[in-house]
Design an enzyme around this catalytic site. Structure first.
Site, mmCIF file in Angstrom:
data_model
loop_
_atom_site.group_PDB
_atom_site.id
_atom_site.type_symbol
_atom_site.label_atom_id
_atom_site.label_comp_id
_atom_site.label_asym_id
_atom_site.label_seq_id
_atom_site.Cartn_x
_atom_site.Cartn_y
_atom_site.Cartn_z
ATOM 1 N N LYS A 31 -47.725 -40.500 13.464
ATOM 2 C CA LYS A 31 -46.279 -40.568 13.727
ATOM 3 C C LYS A 31 -45.710 -39.164 13.868
ATOM 4 O O LYS A 31 -46.115 -38.246 13.126
ATOM 5 C CB LYS A 31 -45.605 -41.321 12.576
ATOM 6 C CG LYS A 31 -44.138 -41.638 12.804
ATOM 7 C CD LYS A 31 -43.584 -42.474 11.648
ATOM 8 C CE LYS A 31 -42.145 -42.877 11.872
ATOM 9 N NZ LYS A 31 -41.612 -43.727 10.781
ATOM 10 N N SER B 59 -39.496 -47.920 12.207
ATOM 11 C CA SER B 59 -39.462 -46.818 13.141
ATOM 12 C C SER B 59 -40.845 -46.327 13.586
ATOM 13 O O SER B 59 -40.924 -45.584 14.562
ATOM 14 C CB SER B 59 -38.703 -45.651 12.522
ATOM 15 O OG SER B 59 -39.356 -45.175 11.366
ATOM 16 N N SER C 170 -40.429 -49.073 7.693
ATOM 17 C CA SER C 170 -40.883 -48.544 8.987
ATOM 18 C C SER C 170 -42.374 -48.632 9.263
ATOM 19 O O SER C 170 -42.784 -48.441 10.401
ATOM 20 C CB SER C 170 -40.427 -47.099 9.152
ATOM 21 O OG SER C 170 -39.089 -47.107 9.587
#
Ligand code: GLN
Length: 486
Positions: free
Chosen positions: A76, A151, A175
């Protein structure tokens, strides 16, 4: 050989017996990326094939000294990677290249893993769909007209599209678990403090955790093994011994202990019909082997509000550093007042959702409102923790759907912020109280993935993995790669 779908734990065995295969594997995954990435758009930055192959060849010379030799990991884009751009999907950090590695990245490299690239996300991890990214939205590999969740949507989509074998996400209020549920992948938010946050670009520090994402539960265990453990550079890191998760998982799997499972019934009832149906089927399977009991969710109407007050308050403080002087966009100071420069940097650098949260966060911390909002939310957090401490004395596991909704269409949820925030109700609990939580794929409804969330008392990740293994074996949702895209 189908390199795309192989789980990491099997690849590692293969590479140990024939290290030359690492290069074939890297090549196949890279070919796959070139084919499907234009449709999915999971990555903000992808490293070059040459660079990866060079590393692969170096690792292949010494496979036995590594835990994850040559395994491709998607990371990420809020986790710092030395020499690789780390943007947080924000204009503010568009050109930021960290001079150091996050602890989890150091550990991955030490394990011989290959950092494949950096995945798309909601800007500064604020969102549930990967649509607040300043660059582009990511598509759900199971249905390209829908979001992959967020996310950590890029990490989850990369797995479901067969573009990576393992992935790292971060989870402040869901997330990791939300995109895992929306893409039929596995995701785990570890106990707060189990995985170092050093090098994770902060959203809300008392809630943030980095965690593993994968296509099967064994890989989740393997990746957690590599990243977990005490780190003196994170003041909230727990000085605890890390168990061998894969061994412990196998031990439990053979012992077959009966678990006491609490079902958060009212969270099931407020879920969409498709989610409810798939969840009930999976629950029936579980309840035929384990002891299940419905329990109340206390203070159901306050949970989301408390989470957003705490998250936004901490965000407003953490993001104050992006002032154009120390961090963030650079601009000219020539003959301009400080306030002009500051306003320009923060207006150009941050997207709407981030600015909104900074403003709300500053508001709940301001004189006169602090007691009414922020301190009240902290007291609530305490109450919620006490309630769950009580539950964990009577139950090993607490389950609910991971998300109360199916993956929405692009544009559908971001345009309805209240609905978007409310959809976090099941996942934010674990962050508020610091306990671990897993999302396990349990089926599809009209072709759309559904996940089950299980929580346990702190540092009991092994039991969550065991439950994951049981559902994985009885339902068969392991190593799935979407066939929608080829
Ligand atoms: N959707 C939640 C939020 O926007 C959770 C995000 C996260 O876990 N990073 O705050």
């Amino acid at each position: 050989m189908d390199w795309i779908r192989q789980p990491a734990y099997r690849l590692v065995e293969l590479f140990r017996s024939d290290p030359s295969k690492i290069v074939d594997y890297v090549d196949s995954v890279y070919d796959r990326i070139q084919r499907v990435e234009p449709l999915v758009k999971a990555f903000i930055t992808i490293r070059s094939r040459e660079e990866l192959l060079e590393e692969a060849q170096r690792i292949a010379k010494n496979v036995d000294s590594y835990v994850l030799p040559g395994i491709l990991v998607a990371v990420k884009d809020n986790i710092s990677t030395r020499g690789i751009r780390t943007t947080c999907a924000s204009r503010m950090l568009e050109n930021y290249v960290p001079p150091y590695d996050a602890t989890v990245i150091e550990r991955l490299k030490r394990a011989g893993a290959l950092i494949l690239g950096k995945t798309n996300m909601d800007e500064f991890a604020m969102g549930s769909t990967t649509e607040t990214s300043a660059f582009f939205p990511t598509k759900n590999p199971w249905d390209l007209s829908r979001v992959p969740g967020g996310s950590s949507g890029g990490s989850a989509a990369a797995l479901a599209a067969g573009e990576a074998t393992l992935a790292l996400g971060s989870d402040t209020g869901g997330s990791i678990r939300n995109p895992a549920a929306f893409t039929a992948t596995y995701g785990l938010k570890p106990t707060y403090g189990l995985v170092s946050r050093f090098g994770l670009i902060a959203y809300a520090s008392s809630l943030d955790q980095i965690g593993p994402m994968a296509r099967c539960v064994e890989d989740l265990a393997l990746l957690l093994q590599v990243i977990a453990g005490f780190d003196p550079r994170d003041a909230t890191s727990l000085p605890v011994a890390v168990p061998n998760y894969l061994e412990e998982l196998n031990r439990l799997w053979h012992e077959e202990p009966r678990l006491r499972i609490a079902v958060l019934r009212s969270l099931v009832e407020v879920s969409e019909e498709g989610v409810r149906k798939v969840f009930e089927d999976a629950l029936n399977k579980l309840c035929s082997r384990h002891e299940c009991e419905d329990v109340e969710v206390p203070y159901r109407d306050q949970i989301v509000a408390a989470y957003y007050i705490v998250a936004m308050a901490e965000a407003s403080s953490n993001l104050a550093r992006y002032d154009g002087v120390r961090y963030g966009l650079k601009t000219s100071f020539e003959g301009r007042s400080w306030i002009d420069v500051y306003t320009e940097v923060r207006t150009k650098g941050f997207g709407y959702e981030v600015r909104k949260r900074i403003a709300l966060g500053a508001f709940v911390l301001s004189a006169g409102y602090r007691d009414a909002y922020y301190l009240k939310a902290l007291r609530f957090r305490r109450l919620l923790k006490e309630y769950f401490d009580g539950l964990y004395k009577r139950f090993d596991i607490v389950v609910s759907p991971t998300m109360p909704i199916l993956p929405p269409r692009l544009g559908e949820l971001v345009s309805d912020p209240l609905r978007m925030y409310m959809a976090d109700i099941n996942t934010v609990i674990a962050n508020l109280i610091g306990c671990p939580a897993i999302s396990i794929p349990i089926g599809f409804y009209n072709g759309l993935p559904v996940g089950l969330q299980a929580m346990s008392k702190p540092l009991n990740e092994v039991t969550l993995l065991y439950l994951g293994k049981e559902l994985q074996e009885s339902l068969g949702y392991a190593n799935l790669v979407s066939e929608v895209i080829r």
